[in-house]
Motif scaffolding. Structure first.
Motif, PDB file in Angstrom:
ATOM      1  N   LEU A  89      11.764  -2.974  -4.943  1.00  0.00           N
ATOM      2  CA  LEU A  89      11.865  -4.022  -5.959  1.00  0.00           C
ATOM      3  C   LEU A  89      11.400  -3.549  -7.327  1.00  0.00           C
ATOM      4  O   LEU A  89      11.847  -4.055  -8.348  1.00  0.00           O
ATOM      5  CB  LEU A  89      11.040  -5.236  -5.525  1.00  0.00           C
ATOM      6  CG  LEU A  89      11.519  -5.935  -4.239  1.00  0.00           C
ATOM      7  CD1 LEU A  89      10.595  -7.091  -3.913  1.00  0.00           C
ATOM      8  CD2 LEU A  89      12.959  -6.416  -4.383  1.00  0.00           C
ATOM      9  N   SER A  90      10.447  -2.617  -7.371  1.00  0.00           N
ATOM     10  CA  SER A  90       9.939  -2.120  -8.648  1.00  0.00           C
ATOM     11  C   SER A  90       9.552  -0.658  -8.481  1.00  0.00           C
ATOM     12  O   SER A  90       9.663  -0.099  -7.387  1.00  0.00           O
ATOM     13  CB  SER A  90       8.724  -2.947  -9.091  1.00  0.00           C
ATOM     14  OG  SER A  90       7.645  -2.774  -8.179  1.00  0.00           O
ATOM     15  N   ARG A  91       9.125  -0.066  -9.539  1.00  0.00           N
ATOM     16  CA  ARG A  91       8.759   1.341  -9.507  1.00  0.00           C
ATOM     17  C   ARG A  91       7.605   1.536  -8.519  1.00  0.00           C
ATOM     18  O   ARG A  91       6.535   0.941  -8.666  1.00  0.00           O
ATOM     19  CB  ARG A  91       8.333   1.798 -10.900  1.00  0.00           C
ATOM     20  CG  ARG A  91       8.005   3.282 -10.990  1.00  0.00           C
ATOM     21  CD  ARG A  91       7.595   3.616 -12.418  1.00  0.00           C
ATOM     22  NE  ARG A  91       7.264   5.018 -12.558  1.00  0.00           N
ATOM     23  CZ  ARG A  91       8.126   5.994 -12.783  1.00  0.00           C
ATOM     24  NH1 ARG A  91       9.406   5.701 -12.910  1.00  0.00           N
ATOM     25  NH2 ARG A  91       7.741   7.247 -12.906  1.00  0.00           N
TER      26      ARG A  91
ATOM     27  N   ILE B 166       4.607  11.157 -10.077  1.00  0.00           N
ATOM     28  CA  ILE B 166       5.891  11.049 -10.753  1.00  0.00           C
ATOM     29  C   ILE B 166       6.910  10.576  -9.727  1.00  0.00           C
ATOM     30  O   ILE B 166       6.826  10.929  -8.535  1.00  0.00           O
ATOM     31  CB  ILE B 166       6.292  12.406 -11.371  1.00  0.00           C
ATOM     32  CG1 ILE B 166       7.519  12.257 -12.256  1.00  0.00           C
ATOM     33  CG2 ILE B 166       6.511  13.465 -10.314  1.00  0.00           C
ATOM     34  CD1 ILE B 166       7.811  13.498 -13.069  1.00  0.00           C
ATOM     35  N   VAL B 167       7.849   9.724 -10.138  1.00  0.00           N
ATOM     36  CA  VAL B 167       8.893   9.190  -9.256  1.00  0.00           C
ATOM     37  C   VAL B 167      10.198   9.893  -9.590  1.00  0.00           C
ATOM     38  O   VAL B 167      10.673   9.849 -10.740  1.00  0.00           O
ATOM     39  CB  VAL B 167       9.042   7.668  -9.427  1.00  0.00           C
ATOM     40  CG1 VAL B 167      10.144   7.142  -8.511  1.00  0.00           C
ATOM     41  CG2 VAL B 167       7.723   6.963  -9.122  1.00  0.00           C
ATOM     42  N   LEU B 168      10.806  10.545  -8.570  1.00  0.00           N
ATOM     43  CA  LEU B 168      12.018  11.323  -8.776  1.00  0.00           C
ATOM     44  C   LEU B 168      13.204  10.637  -8.120  1.00  0.00           C
ATOM     45  O   LEU B 168      13.179  10.335  -6.924  1.00  0.00           O
ATOM     46  CB  LEU B 168      11.855  12.721  -8.173  1.00  0.00           C
ATOM     47  CG  LEU B 168      10.629  13.532  -8.610  1.00  0.00           C
ATOM     48  CD1 LEU B 168      10.591  14.849  -7.852  1.00  0.00           C
ATOM     49  CD2 LEU B 168      10.660  13.766 -10.107  1.00  0.00           C
TER      50      LEU B 168
ATOM     51  N   ARG C  11      11.803   9.739  -4.458  1.00  0.00           N
ATOM     52  CA  ARG C  11      10.721  10.570  -3.936  1.00  0.00           C
ATOM     53  C   ARG C  11       9.546  10.452  -4.901  1.00  0.00           C
ATOM     54  O   ARG C  11       9.678  10.713  -6.089  1.00  0.00           O
ATOM     55  CB  ARG C  11      11.161  12.016  -3.808  1.00  0.00           C
ATOM     56  CG  ARG C  11      10.077  12.956  -3.277  1.00  0.00           C
ATOM     57  CD  ARG C  11      10.646  14.334  -2.965  1.00  0.00           C
ATOM     58  NE  ARG C  11      11.658  14.243  -1.930  1.00  0.00           N
ATOM     59  CZ  ARG C  11      12.741  15.025  -1.846  1.00  0.00           C
ATOM     60  NH1 ARG C  11      12.945  15.951  -2.763  1.00  0.00           N
ATOM     61  NH2 ARG C  11      13.608  14.870  -0.870  1.00  0.00           N
ATOM     62  N   VAL C  12       8.402  10.032  -4.346  1.00  0.00           N
ATOM     63  CA  VAL C  12       7.186   9.953  -5.141  1.00  0.00           C
ATOM     64  C   VAL C  12       6.377  11.219  -4.872  1.00  0.00           C
ATOM     65  O   VAL C  12       6.051  11.525  -3.719  1.00  0.00           O
ATOM     66  CB  VAL C  12       6.368   8.698  -4.786  1.00  0.00           C
ATOM     67  CG1 VAL C  12       5.141   8.606  -5.700  1.00  0.00           C
ATOM     68  CG2 VAL C  12       7.211   7.444  -4.898  1.00  0.00           C
ATOM     69  N   VAL C  13       6.066  11.945  -5.951  1.00  0.00           N
ATOM     70  CA  VAL C  13       5.295  13.182  -5.841  1.00  0.00           C
ATOM     71  C   VAL C  13       3.926  12.927  -6.467  1.00  0.00           C
ATOM     72  O   VAL C  13       3.832  12.502  -7.622  1.00  0.00           O
ATOM     73  CB  VAL C  13       6.006  14.348  -6.534  1.00  0.00           C
ATOM     74  CG1 VAL C  13       5.170  15.619  -6.453  1.00  0.00           C
ATOM     75  CG2 VAL C  13       7.380  14.577  -5.902  1.00  0.00           C
TER      76      VAL C  13
ATOM     77  N   LEU D 125       1.264   2.995  -0.429  1.00  0.00           N
ATOM     78  CA  LEU D 125       2.488   2.953  -1.223  1.00  0.00           C
ATOM     79  C   LEU D 125       2.833   1.508  -1.513  1.00  0.00           C
ATOM     80  O   LEU D 125       2.949   0.691  -0.594  1.00  0.00           O
ATOM     81  CB  LEU D 125       3.626   3.633  -0.461  1.00  0.00           C
ATOM     82  CG  LEU D 125       5.002   3.600  -1.115  1.00  0.00           C
ATOM     83  CD1 LEU D 125       4.996   4.375  -2.416  1.00  0.00           C
ATOM     84  CD2 LEU D 125       6.049   4.173  -0.163  1.00  0.00           C
ATOM     85  N   SER D 126       3.006   1.178  -2.798  1.00  0.00           N
ATOM     86  CA  SER D 126       3.244  -0.210  -3.197  1.00  0.00           C
ATOM     87  C   SER D 126       4.434  -0.287  -4.128  1.00  0.00           C
ATOM     88  O   SER D 126       4.617   0.584  -4.987  1.00  0.00           O
ATOM     89  CB  SER D 126       2.012  -0.780  -3.891  1.00  0.00           C
ATOM     90  OG  SER D 126       2.286  -2.055  -4.430  1.00  0.00           O
ATOM     91  N   ASP D 127       5.255  -1.352  -3.912  1.00  0.00           N
ATOM     92  CA  ASP D 127       6.347  -1.631  -4.845  1.00  0.00           C
ATOM     93  C   ASP D 127       6.357  -3.101  -5.251  1.00  0.00           C
ATOM     94  O   ASP D 127       7.366  -3.627  -5.694  1.00  0.00           O
ATOM     95  CB  ASP D 127       7.689  -1.256  -4.239  1.00  0.00           C
ATOM     96  CG  ASP D 127       8.053  -2.156  -3.065  1.00  0.00           C
ATOM     97  OD1 ASP D 127       7.153  -2.827  -2.532  1.00  0.00           O
ATOM     98  OD2 ASP D 127       9.245  -2.212  -2.709  1.00  0.00           O
ATOM     99  N   ASP D 128       5.200  -3.764  -5.084  1.00  0.00           N
ATOM    100  CA  ASP D 128       5.036  -5.176  -5.439  1.00  0.00           C
ATOM    101  C   ASP D 128       5.906  -6.107  -4.607  1.00  0.00           C
ATOM    102  O   ASP D 128       6.197  -7.239  -4.999  1.00  0.00           O
ATOM    103  CB  ASP D 128       5.346  -5.418  -6.929  1.00  0.00           C
ATOM    104  CG  ASP D 128       4.387  -4.669  -7.826  1.00  0.00           C
ATOM    105  OD1 ASP D 128       3.218  -4.503  -7.418  1.00  0.00           O
ATOM    106  OD2 ASP D 128       4.796  -4.244  -8.918  1.00  0.00           O
ATOM    107  N   SER D 129       6.346  -5.670  -3.405  1.00  0.00           N
ATOM    108  CA  SER D 129       7.161  -6.537  -2.558  1.00  0.00           C
ATOM    109  C   SER D 129       6.262  -7.510  -1.795  1.00  0.00           C
ATOM    110  O   SER D 129       5.076  -7.254  -1.587  1.00  0.00           O
ATOM    111  CB  SER D 129       7.962  -5.696  -1.557  1.00  0.00           C
ATOM    112  OG  SER D 129       7.077  -5.000  -0.692  1.00  0.00           O
TER     113      SER D 129
END
Length: 770
Positions: A38-40, A57-59, A67-69, A84-88
């Motif tokens: 839903l979000s970065r 960094i998000v690739l 891919r989150v590095v 790991l969160s995406d505000d869902s």
């Protein structure tokens, strides 16, 4: 909600997570997200309930995944929790792992697999840019190997960057090429086995060639031949990598430059700026290169009415570039004057010009007769910040005409040392055309830089002694010498005949023309043998001017008081020094005293100094009753005065040192004495004129010998500087001083000397001739 299942330990991480080591206690976590978010996405790391410092960094990947590095440091035992969160609404997904169980080093191929070109550029900028600094990786061998592998994946066969010229202090000039579309680099780095380092400067990009490539040049520390280093340029579109060629036979700068046939102006100026920024040795190399390989002089001379011009002045200091020359434009065809720089667009300078009338010889062609002249417009202009003050000795200027025609101007090789630049600046605008505005905008900043450079580069003086003076002198007599030594015999003989002087005074001569050291030392040695008067010779490391010479003599002195005396001042009788020193008793609140000074015909040269504005509002120095007979009654009254001349001023040594001595911002030798008096007044002390003490002053016999002395411009500058510094204080001082002589017309000077003076005058002339 993310569907990734957490992993309990490092060995059991799911295929979407990969943990590896970058170096020591620094790790890299790669977490690939399979489903849309839903979000970065963000990853937070914690160990023992404390958050770990990390950078991420998000690739974007080519198949739509992400891919989150994350790079983090973990130095203690125990597992790490990654959230790991995406505000869902479903909340975070967590994973647990123990970094101590991870021994595999990061693999660049795995990290960039499936990554888009934009993702690779983002990751490259992070790996080269801020991550090494944040986590101390710049010299970590494991990380350097990983980074080199990563960069060679991005640039499989990088083009070469070749050392083409050896410079100075271990520096070389690298040469390469980049695509023509590249507009510039934001940062440059070097990578070799010693580490990853950001370079202090940026490369220069030339104009595109026929193949569409732009030549690149960069000054850099020489790579070890076996290093196999990489040059990394951080540009708007990502990174450009160049492999530095190992080379043992790097030519000198002169050999390389002699073979250059194109792009000479911009590249040459850029190299001068780069070398000057390295060190004084680099600056000298830049000057040498330009003098060994001068560019062709360009000017436009015509006898008709078409535009013509010449550039004959182009000297640089940190204040900028001082341009000067002339142009003729009888029909108003000139559109602009453009100054070219090492990079970027040329600078318009036409609106900056200070203009004045000029006359040129008409030339020998056509109907011009011998002695004919043509009218032209002379100009001077200061261009601030040009070349960061580097000594560009032949800058290029263009005249752009309204027709589109461009005329090129380039001067002869210009001087680079401060003394010569000062002389050229003093001659830039004729004194009859010089205004206060021209001084402030164009000439004064250059002179200030020259004086500062001369002061900072002045070598330590040498001291020679002739005999042994008093152990505890009451006064030190400091006398600067510059090229004129005609009066030393009569001056020393007068000092030696004064018993008080011989017993209680310390005599110090300061030679400001050190090229005459042998001659002057021989002369003083002979005078010591003849008269037995001990003295010291302080030899300046080079010519520093009146202020520097006097200050050097004061620094070498030991007396409680200082008597600063010119070399052309001769005492009339014995006892002059103790008579002046008596007026310096502390209860008098007197900071300095000065005697009556006479010309050799017996008329008054000095009876105190006062200030008076000229027609332009500038404060000028004047001497009370100058030219009057020595017996003129008002000149024989002891009284407070605004100032006394530096030809003979006596003051406490401690006060002189406390207020900073003479200020060498004044050019060559003018107005330093009045500035000193104003500093004494600012300290709350008075200045007293003592007419009962008389000395002869053969005025300005030495300053006129100065090769740099341009009386009009130097004097105008110094009076302008004094007014700028002391305007309000002088106004108040003159308002508070009873100065009837300054307000009323002076009586006509006598044309004949006093009869009582004839004998002493004859004696003086005989002694001088001897």
């Amino acid at each position: 909600m993310l569907s990734l299942a957490p992993a309990p330990i490092a060995d059991g991480l799911s295929p979407q997570l990969h943990l590896s080591r970058l170096s020591g206690s620094v790790f890299l976590l790669s977490w690939t997200i399979e489903t849309p978010v839903l979000s970065r996405p963000r990853i937070a790391l914690a160990a023992r309930e404390k958050r770990l410092a990390s950078a991420s960094i998000v690739l974007p990947l080519g198949d739509g995944r992400m891919r989150v590095v994350v790079v983090f440091r973990h130095g203690g035992p125990g597992e790490v929790v990654a959230a790991l969160s995406d505000d869902s609404p479903g909340g975070d997904t967590t994973a647990r792992f123990d970094p101590d169980l991870v021994h595999g080093m990061a693999d660049a191929e795995d990290l960039v697999r499936d990554a888009t070109p934009d993702a690779r550029r983002m990751l490259a900028n992070a790996l080269v840019g801020h991550w090494p600094t944040l986590f101390g990786l710049s010299q970590a061998a494991g990380y350097l190997g990983f980074l080199r592998q990563f960069l060679l994946i991005l640039a499989r066969k990088p083009s070469a960057a070749t050392p083409v010229a050896r410079l100075t202090e271990g520096k070389v000039l690298l040469e390469s090429a980049v695509p023509g579309r590249l507009s510039g680099a934001r940062a440059a780095y070097r990578l070799d086995p010693a580490g990853l380092s950001r370079l202090p400067g940026l490369p220069r990009l030339g104009r595109p060639d026929r193949a569409g490539n732009r030549p690149l040049h960069l000054v850099i520390d020489e790579f070890p031949p076996q290093a196999g280093g990489l040059l990394i340029l951080q540009v708007e579109s990502g990174l450009i990598v160049r492999a530095v060629t190992a080379r043992h036979d790097i030519p000198s700068l002169g050999r390389w430059w002699a073979g250059k046939t194109s792009q000479r102006d911009g590249l040459r100026s850029w190299l001068v700026e780069q070398l000057s920024g390295l060190s004084e040795q680099g600056r000298l190399l830049a000057i040498e290169m330009q003098r060994r390989l001068p560019l062709a002089v360009q000017s436009v001379r015509r006898n008709d009415d078409l535009p013509s011009a010449e550039l004959d002045l182009a000297v640089t200091t940190p204040a900028g570039l001082l341009l000067g020359g002339w142009y003729r434009d009888a029909e108003g065809l000139l559109d602009e004057m453009l100054l070219h720089r090492s990079e970027g667009e040329p600078t318009p300078v036409l609106d900056r010009l200070e203009r004045f009338p000029a006359l040129l010889p008409a030339g020998s062609k056509g109907d011009a007769q011998k002695g004919d002249v043509m009218r032209a417009t002379g100009f001077a202009a200061l261009i601030p910040g040009y070349a960061a003050g580097a000594p560009v000795l032949q800058p290029r200027v263009e005249l752009k005409l309204k027709s589109g025609t461009v005329l090129s101007l380039r001067p002869n090789v210009q001087p680079a040392d401060a003394v010569a630049i000062r002389a050229r600046a003093l001659a830039a605008i004729p004194p009859q055309h010089l205004t206060a505005q021209m001084l402030e905008r164009t000439i004064a900043p250059m002179l200030a830089d020259c004086q500062k450079a001369l002061r900072e580069s002045l070598p330590e003086p040498r001291i020679k002694s002739f005999g042994k003076g008093p152990a505890h002198p009451a006064v030190s007599v400091v006398i600067p010498l510059y090229r004129v030594y005609d009066f030393l015999r009569v001056q020393v003989s007068a000092f030696a005949a004064d018993r008080w002087f011989a017993e209680k005074a310390e005599l110090i001569y300061v030679l400001d023309s050190p090229e005459h050291e042998g001659e002057v030392a021989h002369l003083l040695g002979g005078l010591f043998l003849a008269y037995g008067l001990p003295m010291q010779l302080v030899v300046m490391g080079r010519n520093g001017g009146f202020s520097a010479a006097c200050n050097a003599g004061a620094a070498a002195s030991r007396g409680q008081a200082l008597a600063l005396v010119n070399s052309d001042v001769i005492p009339e009788s014995e006892g002059w020094l103790p008579a002046l020193l008596q007026r310096l008793e502390p209860h008098r609140r007197t900071g300095a005293v000065g005697p009556k000074l006479l010309y050799d015909d017996g008329s008054l040269q000095h009876a105190g100094l006062f200030f008076k504005r000229d027609s332009k509002g500038t404060w000028l120095n004047h001497h009370y009753f100058k030219g009057m007979p020595s017996g003129y009654a008002p000149a024989n009254v002891e009284r407070p005065v605004p100032g006394v001349t530096g030809a003979c001023i006596v003051m406490p040594r401690a006060l002189f040192m406390e207020i900073g001595g003479f200020d060498d911002a004044y050019v060559i030798g003018d107005y330093e004495d009045s500035d000193l008096c104003l500093k004494i007044a600012r300290a709350g002390l008075g200045i007293v004129y003592v007419p009962s003490v008389q000395l002869y002053h053969l005025e300005r016999q030495s300053i006129s010998k100065s090769l740099d002395y341009t009386r009009g411009v130097a004097s105008q500058h110094n009076s302008w500087l004094q007014t700028k510094r002391w305007d309000v204080q002088i106004e108040a001082l003159m308002a508070a001083v009873d100065t009837p002589a300054a307000q009323q017309p002076m009586p006509a000077p006598t044309s004949r000397p006093d009869p009582d003076f004839l004998l002493s005058r004859a004696n003086l002339r005989r002694a001088t001739a001897a």
